[in-house]
Write a protein that holds these residues in place. Structure first.
Motif, PDB file in Angstrom:
ATOM      1  N   ILE A  16     -26.500  -8.476  66.288  1.00 31.66           N
ATOM      2  CA  ILE A  16     -26.491  -8.050  67.843  1.00 31.66           C
ATOM      3  C   ILE A  16     -27.464  -8.909  68.467  1.00 31.66           C
ATOM      4  CG2 ILE A  16     -25.667  -5.692  67.754  1.00 31.66           C
ATOM      5  CD1 ILE A  16     -28.392  -4.885  67.969  1.00 31.66           C
ATOM      6  N   ARG A  17     -27.305  -9.364  69.781  1.00 30.96           N
ATOM      7  CA  ARG A  17     -28.106 -10.350  70.481  1.00 30.96           C
ATOM      8  C   ARG A  17     -28.918  -9.226  71.382  1.00 30.96           C
ATOM      9  NH1 ARG A  17     -26.374 -13.351  75.718  1.00 30.96           N
ATOM     10  NH2 ARG A  17     -27.803 -15.085  75.483  1.00 30.96           N
ATOM     11  N   VAL A  18     -30.284  -9.601  71.395  1.00 32.54           N
ATOM     12  CA  VAL A  18     -31.285  -8.686  72.106  1.00 32.54           C
ATOM     13  C   VAL A  18     -32.136  -9.676  73.017  1.00 32.54           C
ATOM     14  CG1 VAL A  18     -31.185  -6.987  70.501  1.00 32.54           C
ATOM     15  CG2 VAL A  18     -32.837  -8.723  70.134  1.00 32.54           C
ATOM     16  N   PRO A  19     -32.436  -9.255  74.312  1.00 32.38           N
ATOM     17  CA  PRO A  19     -33.291  -9.803  75.047  1.00 32.38           C
ATOM     18  C   PRO A  19     -34.706 -10.032  74.259  1.00 32.38           C
ATOM     19  CG  PRO A  19     -32.925  -7.927  75.924  1.00 32.38           C
ATOM     20  CD  PRO A  19     -32.208  -7.964  74.715  1.00 32.38           C
ATOM     21  N   VAL A  20     -35.375 -11.088  74.592  1.00 34.56           N
ATOM     22  CA  VAL A  20     -36.934 -11.376  74.125  1.00 34.56           C
ATOM     23  C   VAL A  20     -37.821 -11.299  75.314  1.00 34.56           C
ATOM     24  CG1 VAL A  20     -38.434 -12.951  72.942  1.00 34.56           C
ATOM     25  CG2 VAL A  20     -36.249 -12.728  72.192  1.00 34.56           C
ATOM     26  N   TYR A  21     -38.532 -10.185  75.233  1.00 33.24           N
ATOM     27  CA  TYR A  21     -39.760 -10.286  76.427  1.00 33.24           C
ATOM     28  C   TYR A  21     -41.067 -10.651  75.643  1.00 33.24           C
ATOM     29  CZ  TYR A  21     -36.309  -7.629  78.719  1.00 33.24           C
ATOM     30  OH  TYR A  21     -35.323  -7.155  79.689  1.00 33.24           O
ATOM     31  N   SER A  22     -41.753 -11.777  76.056  1.00 37.86           N
ATOM     32  CA  SER A  22     -42.938 -12.342  75.424  1.00 37.86           C
ATOM     33  C   SER A  22     -43.470 -13.563  76.066  1.00 37.86           C
ATOM     34  CB  SER A  22     -42.769 -12.686  74.026  1.00 37.86           C
ATOM     35  OG  SER A  22     -43.886 -13.123  73.618  1.00 37.86           O
ATOM     36  N   HIS A  34     -39.696 -10.048  82.767  1.00 40.26           N
ATOM     37  CA  HIS A  34     -38.716 -10.960  82.812  1.00 40.26           C
ATOM     38  C   HIS A  34     -38.174 -11.514  81.231  1.00 40.26           C
ATOM     39  CE1 HIS A  34     -41.810 -13.802  83.054  1.00 40.26           C
ATOM     40  NE2 HIS A  34     -40.984 -14.564  82.339  1.00 40.26           N
ATOM     41  N   CYS A  35     -36.995 -11.579  81.138  1.00 41.51           N
ATOM     42  CA  CYS A  35     -36.353 -11.923  79.832  1.00 41.51           C
ATOM     43  C   CYS A  35     -36.615 -13.426  79.623  1.00 41.51           C
ATOM     44  CB  CYS A  35     -34.957 -11.698  79.776  1.00 41.51           C
ATOM     45  SG  CYS A  35     -34.323 -12.121  78.411  1.00 41.51           S
ATOM     46  N   LEU A  36     -37.151 -13.969  78.414  1.00 40.02           N
ATOM     47  CA  LEU A  36     -37.402 -15.372  78.056  1.00 40.02           C
ATOM     48  C   LEU A  36     -36.194 -15.946  77.415  1.00 40.02           C
ATOM     49  CD1 LEU A  36     -41.127 -15.094  77.012  1.00 40.02           C
ATOM     50  CD2 LEU A  36     -39.958 -15.841  79.201  1.00 40.02           C
ATOM     51  N   GLY A  37     -35.333 -15.228  76.848  1.00 38.48           N
ATOM     52  CA  GLY A  37     -34.246 -15.772  76.118  1.00 38.48           C
ATOM     53  C   GLY A  37     -33.643 -14.506  75.299  1.00 38.48           C
ATOM     54  N   HIS A  38     -32.897 -14.803  74.351  1.00 38.04           N
ATOM     55  CA  HIS A  38     -32.282 -13.872  73.364  1.00 38.04           C
ATOM     56  C   HIS A  38     -32.243 -14.214  72.053  1.00 38.04           C
ATOM     57  CE1 HIS A  38     -30.485 -12.864  77.272  1.00 38.04           C
ATOM     58  NE2 HIS A  38     -30.229 -11.622  76.905  1.00 38.04           N
ATOM     59  N   ARG A  39     -32.180 -13.172  71.246  1.00 40.05           N
ATOM     60  CA  ARG A  39     -32.203 -13.471  69.735  1.00 40.05           C
ATOM     61  C   ARG A  39     -31.177 -12.641  69.028  1.00 40.05           C
ATOM     62  NH1 ARG A  39     -36.371 -14.934  66.421  1.00 40.05           N
ATOM     63  NH2 ARG A  39     -36.619 -13.771  64.084  1.00 40.05           N
ATOM     64  N   TRP A  40     -30.605 -13.218  68.134  1.00 39.24           N
ATOM     65  CA  TRP A  40     -29.676 -12.611  67.167  1.00 39.24           C
ATOM     66  C   TRP A  40     -30.569 -11.921  66.144  1.00 39.24           C
ATOM     67  CZ3 TRP A  40     -24.552 -11.903  68.513  1.00 39.24           C
ATOM     68  CH2 TRP A  40     -24.099 -12.651  69.507  1.00 39.24           C
ATOM     69  N   CYS A  54     -34.859  -4.348  72.453  1.00 32.57           N
ATOM     70  CA  CYS A  54     -35.191  -5.837  73.065  1.00 32.57           C
ATOM     71  C   CYS A  54     -36.133  -6.358  71.932  1.00 32.57           C
ATOM     72  CB  CYS A  54     -36.123  -5.718  74.116  1.00 32.57           C
ATOM     73  SG  CYS A  54     -37.510  -4.546  74.063  1.00 32.57           S
ATOM     74  N   ALA A  55     -36.643  -7.507  71.874  1.00 35.94           N
ATOM     75  CA  ALA A  55     -37.722  -8.001  70.739  1.00 35.94           C
ATOM     76  C   ALA A  55     -38.866  -8.397  71.546  1.00 35.94           C
ATOM     77  CB  ALA A  55     -36.810  -9.160  70.199  1.00 35.94           C
ATOM     78  N   VAL A  56     -40.034  -7.963  70.968  1.00 35.57           N
ATOM     79  CA  VAL A  56     -41.297  -8.583  71.524  1.00 35.57           C
ATOM     80  C   VAL A  56     -42.083  -9.341  70.456  1.00 35.57           C
ATOM     81  CG1 VAL A  56     -43.559  -7.639  72.443  1.00 35.57           C
ATOM     82  CG2 VAL A  56     -41.194  -6.233  73.055  1.00 35.57           C
ATOM     83  N   ARG A  57     -42.659 -10.365  70.953  1.00 38.15           N
ATOM     84  CA  ARG A  57     -43.371 -11.197  70.099  1.00 38.15           C
ATOM     85  C   ARG A  57     -44.620 -10.479  69.792  1.00 38.15           C
ATOM     86  NH1 ARG A  57     -42.342 -17.031  68.917  1.00 38.15           N
ATOM     87  NH2 ARG A  57     -43.417 -17.183  66.753  1.00 38.15           N
ATOM     88  N   VAL A  58     -45.102 -10.355  68.591  1.00 33.10           N
ATOM     89  CA  VAL A  58     -46.531  -9.845  68.229  1.00 33.10           C
ATOM     90  C   VAL A  58     -47.302 -10.740  68.347  1.00 33.10           C
ATOM     91  CG1 VAL A  58     -47.674  -8.467  66.504  1.00 33.10           C
ATOM     92  CG2 VAL A  58     -45.381  -7.995  66.814  1.00 33.10           C
TER      93      VAL A  58
END
Length: 142
Positions: A16-22, A34-40, A54-58
């Protein structure tokens, strides 16, 4: 005699494709950043239709003893409630958004616990911190 690989090796994981917030802007919940892009990503085991992910960079090393390192992606389900005490959660505090283990006190307060002995538990009175998401899985780029 020919070898036939098990069926599991023939099937690709469903993605699935999720938005990346970071990075997360300090003091703002997920829905205001705001969304910086998407990640599968592979669909998490406990995923249900209708979940908003969503995905968040640690960043930082407060979760290093949980094998979560800087650069990992926390795959989060947007919700304001934890499913169980001690669940890894994205929590909005006055300093911004943080990933920690969330424990509720009998008084309704929240204790945020890191997975690194260099970081002390932090207590928040009711209303001082709010759950923004729970972590469903951690992804790491190799």
């Amino acid at each position: 005699m020919s070898y036939v690989a098990p069926k599991a090796l023939h099937t690709a994981p469903k993605l699935i494709r999720v938005p990346v917030y970071s990075p997360i802007a300090a003091g703002k919940p997920f829905h205001e950043t705001h969304c910086l892009g998407h990640r599968w990503i592979p669909i998490p085991k406990n995923y249900r239709p209708g979940y908003r992910l969503c995905a968040v960079r640690v960043f930082g090393d407060s979760l290093i003893n949980a094998a979560i390192i800087p650069g990992d992606y926390a795959i989060c389900r947007l919700t304001n409630e934890v499913e169980r005490n001690g669940q890894l959660s994205a929590v909005l505090i006055s300093e911004g958004l943080t990933l920690k283990y969330a424990y509720f006190n009998d008084d309704g307060g929240l204790i945020l616990r890191a997975a690194n002995p260099r970081f002390q538990d932090r207590y928040y009175s009711p209303g001082e911190a709010s759950i923004q998401a729970i972590v469903m899985t951690i992804e790491r780029d190799l």
